[in-house]
Motif scaffolding. Structure first.
Motif, PDB file in Angstrom:
ATOM      1  N   LEU A  47      16.589 -10.391 -21.272  1.00  0.00           N
ATOM      2  CA  LEU A  47      15.842  -9.322 -20.618  1.00  0.00           C
ATOM      3  C   LEU A  47      15.881  -9.506 -19.105  1.00  0.00           C
ATOM      4  CD1 LEU A  47      13.980  -6.855 -20.630  1.00  0.00           C
ATOM      5  CD2 LEU A  47      12.052  -8.409 -20.964  1.00  0.00           C
ATOM      6  N   ALA A  48      15.685 -10.724 -18.640  1.00  0.00           N
ATOM      7  CA  ALA A  48      15.693 -10.993 -17.201  1.00  0.00           C
ATOM      8  C   ALA A  48      17.060 -10.682 -16.586  1.00  0.00           C
ATOM      9  CB  ALA A  48      15.311 -12.443 -16.934  1.00  0.00           C
ATOM     10  N   GLN A  49      18.138 -10.989 -17.289  1.00  0.00           N
ATOM     11  CA  GLN A  49      19.476 -10.693 -16.782  1.00  0.00           C
ATOM     12  C   GLN A  49      19.725  -9.185 -16.720  1.00  0.00           C
ATOM     13  OE1 GLN A  49      21.406 -13.204 -19.728  1.00  0.00           O
ATOM     14  NE2 GLN A  49      22.323 -14.435 -18.076  1.00  0.00           N
ATOM     15  N   LYS A  50      19.235  -8.467 -17.724  1.00  0.00           N
ATOM     16  CA  LYS A  50      19.375  -7.007 -17.711  1.00  0.00           C
ATOM     17  C   LYS A  50      18.601  -6.414 -16.529  1.00  0.00           C
ATOM     18  CE  LYS A  50      19.720  -6.464 -22.730  1.00  0.00           C
ATOM     19  NZ  LYS A  50      19.069  -5.827 -23.891  1.00  0.00           N
ATOM     20  N   GLN A  51      17.400  -6.928 -16.301  1.00  0.00           N
ATOM     21  CA  GLN A  51      16.595  -6.444 -15.185  1.00  0.00           C
ATOM     22  C   GLN A  51      17.281  -6.754 -13.855  1.00  0.00           C
ATOM     23  OE1 GLN A  51      12.898  -8.456 -16.039  1.00  0.00           O
ATOM     24  NE2 GLN A  51      12.071  -6.692 -17.144  1.00  0.00           N
ATOM     25  N   GLN A  52      17.871  -7.937 -13.743  1.00  0.00           N
ATOM     26  CA  GLN A  52      18.585  -8.314 -12.523  1.00  0.00           C
ATOM     27  C   GLN A  52      19.771  -7.379 -12.275  1.00  0.00           C
ATOM     28  OE1 GLN A  52      17.533 -10.648 -10.396  1.00  0.00           O
ATOM     29  NE2 GLN A  52      19.207 -10.226  -9.008  1.00  0.00           N
ATOM     30  N   LEU A  53      20.486  -7.036 -13.330  1.00  0.00           N
ATOM     31  CA  LEU A  53      21.603  -6.104 -13.209  1.00  0.00           C
ATOM     32  C   LEU A  53      21.111  -4.732 -12.764  1.00  0.00           C
ATOM     33  CD1 LEU A  53      24.602  -5.400 -13.553  1.00  0.00           C
ATOM     34  CD2 LEU A  53      24.117  -4.962 -15.978  1.00  0.00           C
ATOM     35  N   LEU A  54      20.030  -4.267 -13.351  1.00  0.00           N
ATOM     36  CA  LEU A  54      19.472  -2.975 -12.968  1.00  0.00           C
ATOM     37  C   LEU A  54      19.011  -2.990 -11.513  1.00  0.00           C
ATOM     38  CD1 LEU A  54      19.056  -0.289 -14.500  1.00  0.00           C
ATOM     39  CD2 LEU A  54      16.659  -0.891 -14.628  1.00  0.00           C
ATOM     40  N   LEU A  55      18.401  -4.087 -11.081  1.00  0.00           N
ATOM     41  CA  LEU A  55      17.993  -4.229  -9.688  1.00  0.00           C
ATOM     42  C   LEU A  55      19.212  -4.144  -8.770  1.00  0.00           C
ATOM     43  CD1 LEU A  55      15.937  -4.838  -7.452  1.00  0.00           C
ATOM     44  CD2 LEU A  55      16.228  -7.280  -7.985  1.00  0.00           C
ATOM     45  N   ALA A  56      20.281  -4.808  -9.140  1.00  0.00           N
ATOM     46  CA  ALA A  56      21.509  -4.757  -8.343  1.00  0.00           C
ATOM     47  C   ALA A  56      22.049  -3.329  -8.271  1.00  0.00           C
ATOM     48  CB  ALA A  56      22.552  -5.707  -8.925  1.00  0.00           C
ATOM     49  N   MET A  57      21.950  -2.598  -9.362  1.00  0.00           N
ATOM     50  CA  MET A  57      22.409  -1.204  -9.368  1.00  0.00           C
ATOM     51  C   MET A  57      21.577  -0.366  -8.392  1.00  0.00           C
ATOM     52  SD  MET A  57      23.183  -0.703 -13.444  1.00  0.00           S
ATOM     53  CE  MET A  57      24.037   0.885 -13.321  1.00  0.00           C
ATOM     54  N   TRP A  58      20.261  -0.562  -8.419  1.00  0.00           N
ATOM     55  CA  TRP A  58      19.395   0.171  -7.490  1.00  0.00           C
ATOM     56  C   TRP A  58      19.714  -0.220  -6.047  1.00  0.00           C
ATOM     57  CZ3 TRP A  58      17.270   4.457  -8.645  1.00  0.00           C
ATOM     58  CH2 TRP A  58      16.640   4.697  -9.860  1.00  0.00           C
ATOM     59  N   GLN A  59      19.939  -1.501  -5.807  1.00  0.00           N
ATOM     60  CA  GLN A  59      20.243  -1.946  -4.445  1.00  0.00           C
ATOM     61  C   GLN A  59      21.520  -1.286  -3.927  1.00  0.00           C
ATOM     62  OE1 GLN A  59      20.045  -6.161  -5.369  1.00  0.00           O
ATOM     63  NE2 GLN A  59      18.243  -6.397  -4.059  1.00  0.00           N
ATOM     64  N   LEU A  60      22.519  -1.183  -4.782  1.00  0.00           N
ATOM     65  CA  LEU A  60      23.749  -0.493  -4.394  1.00  0.00           C
ATOM     66  C   LEU A  60      23.494   0.983  -4.118  1.00  0.00           C
ATOM     67  CD1 LEU A  60      26.592  -1.892  -6.661  1.00  0.00           C
ATOM     68  CD2 LEU A  60      26.534  -1.833  -4.170  1.00  0.00           C
ATOM     69  N   ALA A  61      22.674   1.597  -4.942  1.00  0.00           N
ATOM     70  CA  ALA A  61      22.381   3.022  -4.779  1.00  0.00           C
ATOM     71  C   ALA A  61      21.682   3.305  -3.448  1.00  0.00           C
ATOM     72  CB  ALA A  61      21.533   3.522  -5.942  1.00  0.00           C
ATOM     73  N   TYR A  62      20.833   2.390  -3.028  1.00  0.00           N
ATOM     74  CA  TYR A  62      20.093   2.571  -1.775  1.00  0.00           C
ATOM     75  C   TYR A  62      20.779   1.931  -0.578  1.00  0.00           C
ATOM     76  CZ  TYR A  62      16.035   4.597  -4.098  1.00  0.00           C
ATOM     77  OH  TYR A  62      15.194   5.435  -4.796  1.00  0.00           O
ATOM     78  N   ALA A  63      21.942   1.321  -0.756  1.00  0.00           N
ATOM     79  CA  ALA A  63      22.620   0.606   0.325  1.00  0.00           C
ATOM     80  C   ALA A  63      22.957   1.511   1.507  1.00  0.00           C
ATOM     81  CB  ALA A  63      23.893  -0.060  -0.198  1.00  0.00           C
TER      82      ALA A  63
END
Length: 157
Positions: free
Chosen positions: A96-112
């Motif tokens: 679950l933590a790894q999935k959340q980390q991946l989702l966070l990375a996706m959001w970070q890219l989206a807002y980059a």
């Protein structure tokens, strides 16, 4: 007849080594990040610079390995037919933590690049659903990405 079928399947199924399996997971995660990058048909300088860093942080790999993985993921991602191809492998192995980390990375890219396109938002939301993440987790990761982006924007130059 059953013995013939068994021999056929054994001959045509390959044993996947742990190294290959780990590489396939990293490739799936990198491909998911590329889905966000290319969602708005624009690869900004900010996204291009952030992508290797997110891979090194999220997948615990060197920057050189991350760049190689990005190149490989670009070729794989272009031939993929759906997000399910990537998320099914991630669901099978990520915590679950790894999935959340991946989702966070996706959001970070989206807002980059300082703005969220509707296509980036749709891909991230669809991914969260396919990763069986709760809506509250989706929002939490988005808020963390926004906060991190504000912190970067306000950093002294």
């Amino acid at each position: 007849m059953i013995a013939k079928l068994r021999r056929f399947f054994e001959a045509h199924t390959q044993a996947v080594s742990p190294e290959d399996k780990a590489h396939q997971l990293k490739l799936a995660a990198a491909s998911m990040l590329l889905e966000v990058v290319f969602a708005d048909d624009t690869l900004t300088a900010e996204e291009e610079a952030l992508l290797p860093k997110l891979l090194t942080d999220t997948l615990s790999m060197s920057e050189a390995d991350a760049k190689i993985l990005i190149d490989e993921a670009k070729s794989v991602q272009g031939s993929a037919t759906s997000l399910f191809e990537f998320t099914s492998a991630i669901n099978a192995e990520f915590s679950l933590a790894q999935k959340q980390q991946l989702l966070l990375a996706m959001w970070q890219l989206a807002y980059a690049d300082g703005q969220l396109s509707q296509y980036e938002d749709q891909i991230i939301r669809r991914t969260a659903d396919l990763l069986y993440l709760k809506h509250s987790e989706l929002i939490q990761m988005r808020n963390l990405a926004i906060a991190a982006n504000r912190h970067i924007d306000q950093a002294p130059q």
